[in-house]
Design a protein around this motif. Structure first.
Motif, PDB file in Angstrom:
ATOM      1  N   ASP A   1      89.932  -0.068  -8.213  1.00  0.00           N
ATOM      2  CA  ASP A   1      88.735  -0.648  -7.623  1.00  0.00           C
ATOM      3  C   ASP A   1      87.531  -0.224  -8.453  1.00  0.00           C
ATOM      4  OD1 ASP A   1      86.613  -1.489  -6.124  1.00  0.00           O
ATOM      5  OD2 ASP A   1      87.287  -0.593  -4.237  1.00  0.00           O
ATOM      6  N   PRO A   2      86.785  -1.156  -9.049  1.00  0.00           N
ATOM      7  CA  PRO A   2      85.609  -0.798  -9.846  1.00  0.00           C
ATOM      8  C   PRO A   2      84.603   0.053  -9.075  1.00  0.00           C
ATOM      9  CG  PRO A   2      86.183  -3.094 -10.205  1.00  0.00           C
ATOM     10  CD  PRO A   2      87.061  -2.607  -9.091  1.00  0.00           C
ATOM     11  N   ALA A   3      84.611  -0.063  -7.740  1.00  0.00           N
ATOM     12  CA  ALA A   3      83.693   0.743  -6.940  1.00  0.00           C
ATOM     13  C   ALA A   3      83.993   2.229  -7.107  1.00  0.00           C
ATOM     14  CB  ALA A   3      83.791   0.341  -5.467  1.00  0.00           C
ATOM     15  N   GLU A   4      85.244   2.569  -7.337  1.00  0.00           N
ATOM     16  CA  GLU A   4      85.610   3.967  -7.557  1.00  0.00           C
ATOM     17  C   GLU A   4      84.952   4.497  -8.827  1.00  0.00           C
ATOM     18  OE1 GLU A   4      89.808   4.434  -7.582  1.00  0.00           O
ATOM     19  OE2 GLU A   4      90.115   3.395  -5.681  1.00  0.00           O
ATOM     20  N   LEU A   5      84.896   3.652  -9.858  1.00  0.00           N
ATOM     21  CA  LEU A   5      84.239   4.049 -11.099  1.00  0.00           C
ATOM     22  C   LEU A   5      82.750   4.268 -10.872  1.00  0.00           C
ATOM     23  CD1 LEU A   5      84.071   4.509 -14.152  1.00  0.00           C
ATOM     24  CD2 LEU A   5      84.016   2.024 -14.453  1.00  0.00           C
ATOM     25  N   ASP A   6      82.114   3.367 -10.130  1.00  0.00           N
ATOM     26  CA  ASP A   6      80.683   3.512  -9.861  1.00  0.00           C
ATOM     27  C   ASP A   6      80.400   4.811  -9.119  1.00  0.00           C
ATOM     28  OD1 ASP A   6      80.254   1.065 -11.056  1.00  0.00           O
ATOM     29  OD2 ASP A   6      80.310  -0.055  -9.162  1.00  0.00           O
ATOM     30  N   ALA A   7      81.227   5.126  -8.134  1.00  0.00           N
ATOM     31  CA  ALA A   7      81.026   6.356  -7.356  1.00  0.00           C
ATOM     32  C   ALA A   7      81.247   7.589  -8.223  1.00  0.00           C
ATOM     33  CB  ALA A   7      81.971   6.367  -6.154  1.00  0.00           C
ATOM     34  N   ALA A   8      82.288   7.563  -9.045  1.00  0.00           N
ATOM     35  CA  ALA A   8      82.576   8.703  -9.914  1.00  0.00           C
ATOM     36  C   ALA A   8      81.475   8.896 -10.951  1.00  0.00           C
ATOM     37  CB  ALA A   8      83.929   8.515 -10.599  1.00  0.00           C
ATOM     38  N   ALA A   9      80.943   7.786 -11.475  1.00  0.00           N
ATOM     39  CA  ALA A   9      79.869   7.873 -12.456  1.00  0.00           C
ATOM     40  C   ALA A   9      78.604   8.452 -11.830  1.00  0.00           C
ATOM     41  CB  ALA A   9      79.589   6.495 -13.044  1.00  0.00           C
ATOM     42  N   ALA A  10      78.298   8.034 -10.606  1.00  0.00           N
ATOM     43  CA  ALA A  10      77.110   8.556  -9.918  1.00  0.00           C
ATOM     44  C   ALA A  10      77.249  10.055  -9.678  1.00  0.00           C
ATOM     45  CB  ALA A  10      76.909   7.816  -8.595  1.00  0.00           C
ATOM     46  N   GLU A  11      78.438  10.490  -9.275  1.00  0.00           N
ATOM     47  CA  GLU A  11      78.659  11.915  -9.032  1.00  0.00           C
ATOM     48  C   GLU A  11      78.582  12.702 -10.334  1.00  0.00           C
ATOM     49  OE1 GLU A  11      79.430  15.619  -7.482  1.00  0.00           O
ATOM     50  OE2 GLU A  11      78.690  13.777  -6.551  1.00  0.00           O
TER      51      GLU A  11
END
Length: 212
Positions: free
Chosen positions: A146-156
Motif C-alpha cells: 500500500d503506497p500509504a505505508e510508504l508515505d507514513a514511513a517517510a513522514a516518520e
C-alpha cells in the motif's frame, strides 16, 4: 519492431586514447577519464555495481561512486539492503562505468571490504536530507502493498532525522572495491576499439593491450 541497429552509439568525434602514455596506476587514469567525462555527460559518477546472490546468480544495479583512493573505489548502501547482504555472503564485486558521450567504458572487479564505522557514518551525514530520510525508511526492495505505508514511513523517518541530525544508521556502510583488474575501453568508429587492462601482481600493476 524498433530498428535497434539504427540508433547511433557514439558521437562523431571521439577522444584519442594512447595506451603507451598511460600512467602506471589505474586510479590516476580513471580519475583523468572521470574528470573528462564530467565535462561532457550527465552523472559521470554513476556506476553499475554487480554482485551475486545466495544462489550464485548475478545481480546488478546502478549506484553512485563516492570516492577513489588507496583503499579502492567506494560505494555506499545499507548492510541490510539486498546488495549489502550479498556482499556479506560473497565479498566480491564488479563495477562498470559507461560514458557513451565519450565512447568510453571502465570495468573493474575485486574483493570488497567495509570501511571503518566512522567513515561510513561520515559518508551518511554528508548525504542530502532527503537521501538520509530515504535510508531511515528502510525495507529496500521489499514488496510494497500500500503506497500509504510508504508515505507514513517517510513522514516518520523525516521527523526522526530532523530530531537527530547527527545520527547515522548503524547499518549504513561504505564499501571499498579493491580491484585485481581494471580495464579501460575506448571506442573507435572503425571498430578497432582500444582496450588496456591493468592487472595487479606481487610486483605491482602491469598493463596489457587486449584485442577488441
Amino acid at each position: 519492431m524498433v530498428a535497434l541497429r539504427g540508433w547511433p552509439s557514439f558521437p562523431e568525434e571521439l577522444p584519442v586514447f594512447t595506451p603507451e602514455t598511460a600512467p602506471a596506476d589505474p586510479r590516476e587514469l580513471f580519475l583523468e577519464w572521470l574528470t573528462e567525462a564530467g565535462e561532457h555527460v550527465l552523472a559521470p559518477h554513476a556506476v553499475t555495481l554487480s554482485t551475486v546472490d545466495a544462489d550464485g546468480a548475478p545481480d546488478a544495479r546502478v549506484v553512485i561512486l563516492k570516492d577513489v583512493g588507496p583503499g579502492g573505489w567506494a560505494v555506499a548502501t545499507s548492510s541490510e539492503s539486498p546488495k549489502g547482504l550479498q556482499l556479506r555472503k560473497d565479498p566480491r564485486a564488479a563495477l562498470t562505468f559507461f560514458w557513451p558521450g565519450r565512447g568510453r567504458q571502465v570495468r573493474l572487479r575485486g574483493p570488497v571490504s567495509p570501511a571503518a564505522p566512522e567513515v561510513s557514518a561520515e559518508d551518511f551525514l554528508a548525504r542530502p536530507p532527503a537521501s538520509r530520510v530515504e535510508a531511515f525508511i528502510g525495507h529496500q526492495s521489499q514488496v510494497l502493498h500500500d503506497p500509504a505505508e510508504l508515505d507514513a514511513a517517510a513522514a516518520e523517518a523525516e521527523r526522526w532525522v530532523g530530531e537527530n541530525p547527527g545520527v547515522a544508521p548503524e547499518t549504513w556502510t561504505r564499501y571499498l572495491v579493491d580491484p585485481d583488474e581494471v580495464e579501460f575501453w575506448q571506442a573507435s568508429h572503425d571498430r578497432r576499439h582500444v582496450r588496456l587492462r591493468y592487472r595487479k601482481t606481487e610486483r605491482g600493476w602491469v598493463t596489457e593491450r587486449l584485442w577488441p
